[in-house]
Design an enzyme around this catalytic site. Structure first.
Site, PDB file in Angstrom:
ATOM      1  CG  HIS A 248      -2.916  -0.930  -6.756  1.00  0.00           C
ATOM      2  ND1 HIS A 248      -3.287  -0.232  -5.649  1.00  0.00           N
ATOM      3  CD2 HIS A 248      -2.947  -2.223  -6.366  1.00  0.00           C
ATOM      4  CE1 HIS A 248      -3.542  -1.042  -4.642  1.00  0.00           C
ATOM      5  NE2 HIS A 248      -3.334  -2.272  -5.059  1.00  0.00           N
TER       6      HIS A 248
ATOM      7  NE  ARG B 163      -4.250  -1.441   0.015  1.00  0.00           N
ATOM      8  CZ  ARG B 163      -4.328  -2.513  -0.779  1.00  0.00           C
ATOM      9  NH1 ARG B 163      -3.336  -2.824  -1.584  1.00  0.00           N
ATOM     10  NH2 ARG B 163      -5.415  -3.273  -0.788  1.00  0.00           N
TER      11      ARG B 163
ATOM     12  CD  GLU C  72      -2.881   3.247  -5.273  1.00  0.00           C
ATOM     13  OE1 GLU C  72      -1.679   2.973  -5.166  1.00  0.00           O
ATOM     14  OE2 GLU C  72      -3.759   2.377  -5.405  1.00  0.00           O
TER      15      GLU C  72
HETATM   16  P1  NAD Z   1      -1.348 -11.236   4.992  1.00  0.00           P
HETATM   17  O1  NAD Z   1      -2.374 -10.745   5.935  1.00  0.00           O
HETATM   18  O2  NAD Z   1      -1.320 -12.676   4.622  1.00  0.00           O
HETATM   19  O3  NAD Z   1       0.100 -10.858   5.563  1.00  0.00           O
HETATM   20  C1  NAD Z   1       0.434  -9.624   6.101  1.00  0.00           C
HETATM   21  C2  NAD Z   1       1.615  -9.832   7.045  1.00  0.00           C
HETATM   22  O4  NAD Z   1       2.024  -8.554   7.509  1.00  0.00           O
HETATM   23  C3  NAD Z   1       1.248 -10.673   8.284  1.00  0.00           C
HETATM   24  O5  NAD Z   1       2.201 -11.709   8.471  1.00  0.00           O
HETATM   25  C4  NAD Z   1       1.304  -9.662   9.413  1.00  0.00           C
HETATM   26  O6  NAD Z   1       1.731 -10.239  10.644  1.00  0.00           O
HETATM   27  C5  NAD Z   1       2.343  -8.691   8.884  1.00  0.00           C
HETATM   28  N1  NAD Z   1       2.331  -7.416   9.581  1.00  0.00           N
HETATM   29  C6  NAD Z   1       1.290  -6.816  10.253  1.00  0.00           C
HETATM   30  N2  NAD Z   1       1.723  -5.674  10.815  1.00  0.00           N
HETATM   31  C7  NAD Z   1       3.050  -5.544  10.482  1.00  0.00           C
HETATM   32  C8  NAD Z   1       4.030  -4.577  10.793  1.00  0.00           C
HETATM   33  N3  NAD Z   1       3.769  -3.523  11.566  1.00  0.00           N
HETATM   34  N4  NAD Z   1       5.264  -4.763  10.284  1.00  0.00           N
HETATM   35  C9  NAD Z   1       5.559  -5.844   9.511  1.00  0.00           C
HETATM   36  N5  NAD Z   1       4.664  -6.807   9.213  1.00  0.00           N
HETATM   37  C10 NAD Z   1       3.423  -6.648   9.690  1.00  0.00           C
HETATM   38  O7  NAD Z   1      -1.469 -10.322   3.702  1.00  0.00           O
HETATM   39  P2  NAD Z   1      -0.988 -10.659   2.220  1.00  0.00           P
HETATM   40  O8  NAD Z   1      -2.065 -11.369   1.486  1.00  0.00           O
HETATM   41  O9  NAD Z   1       0.387 -11.239   2.256  1.00  0.00           O
HETATM   42  O10 NAD Z   1      -0.952  -9.178   1.592  1.00  0.00           O
HETATM   43  C11 NAD Z   1      -0.030  -8.203   2.044  1.00  0.00           C
HETATM   44  C12 NAD Z   1      -0.465  -6.845   1.522  1.00  0.00           C
HETATM   45  O11 NAD Z   1      -0.324  -6.826   0.100  1.00  0.00           O
HETATM   46  C13 NAD Z   1      -1.947  -6.522   1.734  1.00  0.00           C
HETATM   47  O12 NAD Z   1      -2.171  -5.953   2.998  1.00  0.00           O
HETATM   48  C14 NAD Z   1      -2.251  -5.542   0.634  1.00  0.00           C
HETATM   49  O13 NAD Z   1      -2.077  -4.238   1.126  1.00  0.00           O
HETATM   50  C15 NAD Z   1      -1.178  -5.829  -0.411  1.00  0.00           C
HETATM   51  N6  NAD Z   1      -1.739  -6.286  -1.693  1.00  0.00           N
HETATM   52  C16 NAD Z   1      -1.418  -5.581  -2.816  1.00  0.00           C
HETATM   53  C17 NAD Z   1      -1.898  -5.994  -4.057  1.00  0.00           C
HETATM   54  C18 NAD Z   1      -1.528  -5.271  -5.332  1.00  0.00           C
HETATM   55  O14 NAD Z   1      -2.169  -5.486  -6.370  1.00  0.00           O
HETATM   56  N7  NAD Z   1      -0.530  -4.411  -5.330  1.00  0.00           N
HETATM   57  C19 NAD Z   1      -2.715  -7.116  -4.130  1.00  0.00           C
HETATM   58  C20 NAD Z   1      -3.011  -7.832  -2.953  1.00  0.00           C
HETATM   59  C21 NAD Z   1      -2.503  -7.407  -1.743  1.00  0.00           C
END
Ligand code: NAD
Length: 344
Positions: free
Chosen positions: A292, A231, A260
């Site tokens: 994105h 994000r 964005e």
């Molecule tokens: P997920 O929930 O499986 O994993 C997120 C991880 O981040 C967890 O292990 C959590 O413990 C950790 N976390 C929480 N707070 C934290 C902190 N302060 N510091 C470090 N780590 C922390 O999520 P995911 O499916 O792996 O997705 C991750 C992110 O990717 C989503 O939150 C979303 O914002 C982003 N995303 C982007 C796109 C894109 O098209 N660009 C698509 C899907 C997801």
């Protein structure tokens, strides 16, 4: 047949939802505008509304939807930082697609890194112009370098596997580390100090807002590469710009940007961009920005359509809302969903 409406429609969304809608016995009205306070009235008469990452689903939008009879917001994405849960609590249920293809995002992060490091974007335009010079195209071996991964959830873990395939040494920071895993966890400070490349895979929360700022950047190695496919607001963009100008950050791969919302997913090529920070960042030779698009694979679009329609079907059939997220859940409080099928 139940009816839902769909905001911020793009042709690629429509293609995949149209293929599956009959299977779920759902009729879809597609709207082009994003959902927000000015467009929420369009959902009048629709119990379920499908929304996306750059819709503005704050208190005002929620109240308009609620007054017009909406009972379900079905996010067709994993992240939900653009929804005001506190405002939605006890009024509108919010469901999401917790995972649709973590591979899509992890692979895109690596694609960005390889492109930036080996200057593929520059080589592509050069050879099309029969310019076969190699000047300025020098990269570095990924093998043996240290990759710092922030967030080891679904996407972060797959990204770690991909990195290991390239012979990168991986270190990671996550306040909730995976127990008994072979991942080498370090503190955020250690990660900043030791990494040659840092990739963000954590959600945007109040704790992670501007996680990458002038203080964390100051701890990083000179010339570090930064990848953000999570994000935009995880990075303070002004601090990033200053660090790029000072050559402290050696390169950035950005699939997301904190401002964005009004820009990404739209053709702005005939428009004057008023965001000077973004304009300057994009102008840098060592920055790649994608709009994105990390999620954008056939598999992900199919899975997004399937889970979103299934979430809506469960709501209409009064089944357990497996993918509901709410204010009390997000605070880790006890939730009556197992007993009552819904969070409230
Ligand atoms: P997920 O929930 O499986 O994993 C997120 C991880 O981040 C967890 O292990 C959590 O413990 C950790 N976390 C929480 N707070 C934290 C902190 N302060 N510091 C470090 N780590 C922390 O999520 P995911 O499916 O792996 O997705 C991750 C992110 O990717 C989503 O939150 C979303 O914002 C982003 N995303 C982007 C796109 C894109 O098209 N660009 C698509 C899907 C997801």
């Amino acid at each position: 047949m139940n009816r839902i409406c769909f905001f911020d429609t793009k042709q690629y969304d429509k293609t995949y939802f149209e293929l599956l809608k009959e299977q779920y016995n759902i009729e879809i009205e597609y709207f082009e505008p994003k959902l927000g306070p000015k467009t929420a009235f369009m959902a009048k008469g629709y119990e379920a509304v499908v929304a996306f990452v750059n819709d503005s689903i704050g208190e005002e939008t929620i109240n308009i939807l609620y007054e017009n009879g909406t009972k379900l917001i079905a996010m067709r994405c994993a992240g939900y930082n653009n929804v005001d849960f506190k405002a939605a609590f006890q009024k509108i249920h919010v469901v999401r697609v917790p995972a649709y293809s973590p591979y899509a995002v992890a692979e895109h992060a690596m694609a960005l890194l390889l492109t930036l490091n080996r200057k593929i974007h520059r080589a592509y335009t050069r050879t099309r112009d029969f310019n076969f010079s190699l000047n300025g195209l020098t990269g570095f071996d990924l093998h043996g370098k240290t990759m710092g991964v922030i967030g080891t959830g679904k996407i972060g873990r797959i990204f770690i596997d991909i990195c290991r395939g390239f012979g990168l040494n991986v270190i990671a920071y996550d306040p909730y580390p995976i127990k008994d895993s072979d991942i080498r966890y370090v503190t955020l400070e250690e990660l900043c100090k030791e990494s040659d490349i840092i990739s963000l895979h954590c959600p945007l929360t109040k704790d992670t807002f501007h996680l990458i700022n002038q203080d964390t950047i100051a701890m990083m190695k000179k010339g570090v590469y930064l990848i953000n496919t999570s994000r935009g607001a995880l990075i303070n963009s002004e601090d990033l710009l200053e660090a790029l100008k000072a050559e402290k950050i050696g390169g950035a791969c950005l699939d997301v940007y904190e401002e964005e919302t009004e820009l990404f997913y739209e053709d702005m090529s005939y428009t004057i961009i008023h965001d000077d920070v973004l304009s300057r960042i994009i102008s840098m030779p060592n920055v790649i920005v994608t709009s994105h698009q990390a999620f954008l694979t056939k598999e992900a679009l199919h899975n997004i359509a399937e889970t979103t329609l299934s979430n809506c079907r469960d709501y209409f059939d009064d089944k357990v809302l497996q993918n509901e997220v709410c204010y009390q859940c997000s605070k880790g409080e006890a939730c009556p969903r197992d007993k009552n099928k819904k969070c409230f």
